[in-house]
Each structure stands twice: as C-alpha cells, then as structure tokens.
Enzyme design. Structure first.
Site, PDB file in Angstrom:
ATOM      1  N   GLY A 131      -4.456   6.886  11.437  1.00  0.00           N
ATOM      2  CA  GLY A 131      -4.568   6.992   9.989  1.00  0.00           C
ATOM      3  C   GLY A 131      -6.016   7.190   9.592  1.00  0.00           C
ATOM      4  O   GLY A 131      -6.920   6.671  10.240  1.00  0.00           O
ATOM      5  N   GLY A 134     -10.116   7.871   2.601  1.00  0.00           N
ATOM      6  CA  GLY A 134     -11.367   7.478   1.965  1.00  0.00           C
ATOM      7  C   GLY A 134     -11.714   6.023   2.183  1.00  0.00           C
ATOM      8  O   GLY A 134     -12.883   5.650   2.137  1.00  0.00           O
ATOM      9  N   GLY A 136     -11.137   4.338   4.991  1.00  0.00           N
ATOM     10  CA  GLY A 136     -11.577   4.124   6.363  1.00  0.00           C
ATOM     11  C   GLY A 136     -10.575   4.685   7.356  1.00  0.00           C
ATOM     12  O   GLY A 136      -9.942   5.704   7.110  1.00  0.00           O
ATOM     13  N   ASP A 260       0.795  -0.147  -6.583  1.00  0.00           N
ATOM     14  CA  ASP A 260       0.896   1.218  -6.053  1.00  0.00           C
ATOM     15  C   ASP A 260       2.069   1.346  -5.077  1.00  0.00           C
ATOM     16  O   ASP A 260       1.911   1.789  -3.941  1.00  0.00           O
ATOM     17  CB  ASP A 260      -0.408   1.615  -5.374  1.00  0.00           C
ATOM     18  CG  ASP A 260      -0.558   3.136  -5.254  1.00  0.00           C
ATOM     19  OD1 ASP A 260       0.086   3.858  -6.034  1.00  0.00           O
ATOM     20  OD2 ASP A 260      -1.319   3.596  -4.383  1.00  0.00           O
TER      21      ASP A 260
END
Length: 384
Positions: A131, A134, A136, A260
C-alpha cells in the site's frame, strides 16, 4: 493478497481532478489528492463500473450555496486540528521531560529513537509493500514470536496533523489514540470484531509506525467489487451492510466517529464462505460524536447534504448517509456523488426488492432529521 489503503493527506487547491490515475480525498477542505493506494484502483473501462475519483479534504472548506455547485470557496486552515476536529493546540511549555515523554516526542534523543526502532525490529519482520499513499506506506509482515500476520503502516511525522492530548498531557497522533481506545473496549462479539486491531505503535522521531492485525485472504471491498465485475447480489450486500451497521453502533457507543466509511476503507474476507468485514483506516476519525462539526473531514463526493446547506454535520446522520452511499455503490456498481444524486443523475435501481429500495431511500434521505438512527437501521425488515 491482503490490501490496505494508505490514504493521501496533502494540501493543495481544492478541485475535482480528472486525471485517469488520480483520485482525490477530502480530509478537511483545502487539500485534495489521491485517496487510494496504487494497488487499490478500479478499472474504468466500462460505464457501468464506478469511476476512480474520490476527494478527501484535509483542511478547512466552506460549504457552497447548493450541493449542485462544486465547493469553490477554500480558506487556509491556520490551526492544527485536535481530536474534536478543530481548535488550536495549546502552547507547549518548556520543562524537563520524563523518560517516557522523551520517547514519545520529536525531541527524543537519537539513542532512545534507536532503542525503539531496535525493539520494533526485534519483535516484527517486515516483508513486501502493498500500500502507498500520501500518508505513507503499508507493508505486510509478521510477529516473530508466533508468526502472526500483521500490517505495518509507516507515517511520516509531518503527515500527522490530527492529534490528541492524553490524560498525562502528552500529544499522541489521534489515529493512535482512537485505535488504543478501540482495543480497550472491543471484544470478539458481533460488530466489535469488525475492527482491525492496533497491536503496537512506535514513534521514531521522523516517522510513526503502526502495527495492526492483518486478516488473511482479505481484500478491500473496493477491489472485491472490481473483481466481481458487476453489482453484488442483495444477499451478499445484506451480510456486509449488517456487519457495518453493527460496527457503526459499536463506534458510537465508544464515542468515536470514523468520518470516512467507504469501500476503500473496508476489508472483506471471503474464504469462509460468508463475507466478513473489517473497518480500517482511522486516520480521519475523532472523538465526541454528539456535537456538530464545522470542518469537514471525509470523502468529498460523499459529502452529506447538510454540510453543503448548513455548514455543519454530525456523526450519526453522516454515518448513516455514508452507509447508504456504500450500499448504493455495491448494488449498482457505480461511483456515488452527492451532487449527482441530488440532481437525479443517480437513481435507485428499479430491479431491487421493495425492502432494499426502502432502506436505501431512508439512508439517503436529504433531511438529516428524517434519516433513521443506526439502531433503527439495524431493525429494518431488509435484514430479517
């Protein structure tokens, strides 16, 4: 292969990008960037498949006059966000720090940082990366003691914007604080087991490392939909949705607001025959889910109508809205966008059962006061 999504948290002009390989996430409105890992993007070759764009805001956005308008007005956030999602951090008084505090702050001596890194490397083996974003990088790995599969998330310290002050006055990354609380209140019961557990965390001066459990034979729901090449059957969607509603109730009782919930942030394990879901990525989560929020954190395409109309949103109605968005996407295999839905460009399919259409309609009710609570949602006849 297991898939975790390392979300983007970057500040740039708020806009809807149309580049084929970028999707934007909304983490507070001023910044927008690709919200998905490079290995978690849906094929956009078919008009029936969901597009690849998500917007996640990371700073402060002012609502537009109507949801049909794109969010145009953007102002720079002049303060760091606390666990409530807004407000300046109190000034840090200079004083002599204890040993534990030195380990937890950026002022840690290099020897203490090296010691923490050595403990991490002694306890875990890091394998391949799966993965990137932004925030990391996320790596597969295992715990040496018992070969337990783990996911290891590396977050540069400059990307840690949301923080929380614990009872001892120490500043922790809010994601760490939330996951530690979840670990303390979570059992193996239904709903509570739908969370990926934080096993360890290390503050290594330049980066934060989170070590989490890694369900085997699991993939993101986003990739599951892509592999399925079409909408899910109602039977499978019902199993997934019920687990997520139960997870939402558990978070609500723990006073945690995820903010989210979407296909990219859900892992699905299908090797047992019955889909089992795990909610992941608490990077935008916060405490105090009974208040109204004026700073939006979440995916811009899924923005609840009340924020655009009134400039505020709250945990319960927003979570129900997000679950409705998710259910729409898995049953129609189309990307949901609030503005398109409000303009009747997206419509609930007539092929769905009467009970299914009813629960979907209730979740996507424009007036937040008329949406069901999570508890009412769980009692809906569709789940019986």
């Amino acid at each position: 292969m297991d898939k975790y999504s390392a979300e983007t948290f970057n500040t740039s002009a708020l806009r809807r990008t149309e580049e084929s390989n970028s999707s934007t996430t909304l983490q507070g409105p001023e910044s927008v960037k690709d919200s998905r890992s490079k290995k978690s993007r849906r094929n956009n070759n078919s008009a029936d498949e969901a597009p690849r764009k998500r917007s996640r805001v990371s700073e402060v956005a002012e609502p537009s006059t109507s949801c049909q308008d794109q969010i145009r007005t953007v102002r720079r956030a002049k303060r760091k966000m606390t666990e409530e999602g807004e407000g300046p951090l109190p000034p840090v008084k200079k004083r002599k720090k204890g040993l534990l505090e030195l380990v937890l702050t950026k002022e840690s001596p290099s020897s203490l940082v090296d010691n923490s890194r050595a403990k991490f490397e002694e306890k875990y083996t890091e394998l391949h990366q799966f993965g990137e974003g932004g925030f990391g990088y996320v790596f597969a790995g295992y715990r040496k003691e018992d070969k337990l599969p783990v996911a290891i998330k590396h977050i540069p310290n400059q990307k840690v914007v949301l923080t929380h002050k614990d009872e001892n006055g120490r500043q922790l990354a809010l994601e760490v604080a939330v996951m530690l609380k979840l670990r303390a209140v979570t059992t193996s019961s239904v709903g509570q087991s739908s969370m990926v557990v934080l096993l360890d965390w290390y503050d290594l001066d330049q980066e934060l490392i989170l070590v989490m459990e890694r369900p085997m034979s699991a993939e993101s729901l986003f990739d599951h939909l892509k592999d399925h090449k079409g909408p899910l059957k109602q039977k499978e969607a019902k199993i997934i949705m019920k687990q997520l509603v139960e997870a939402g109730i558990h978070l609500q009782h723990a006073n945690i607001f995820h903010r989210d919930i979407k296909a990219e942030n859900i892992l699905i394990e299908t090797n047992s025959g019955v889909p089992r879901v795990y909610l992941i990525d608490f990077g935008l989560s916060c405490y105090d889910n009974r208040r109204k929020f004026e700073l939006f954190y979440g995916t811009i395409d899924h923005i609840p109508p009340e924020f655009d109309r009134h400039g505020t949103y709250s945990a319960g109605p927003t979570t129900v809205w997000q679950l409705g968005v998710l259910l729409f996407e898995v049953l129609h295999n189309k990307m949901f966008k609030t503005s398109s839905f409000l303009q009747n460009e997206l419509k609930i399919g007539k092929r769905l059962s009467k009970k299914c259409k009813d629960i979907l309609t209730k979740c996507l009710t424009i007036n937040q006061e008329e949406r069901p609570t999570l508890e009412e949602l769980l009692c809906h006849p569709w789940f019986s």
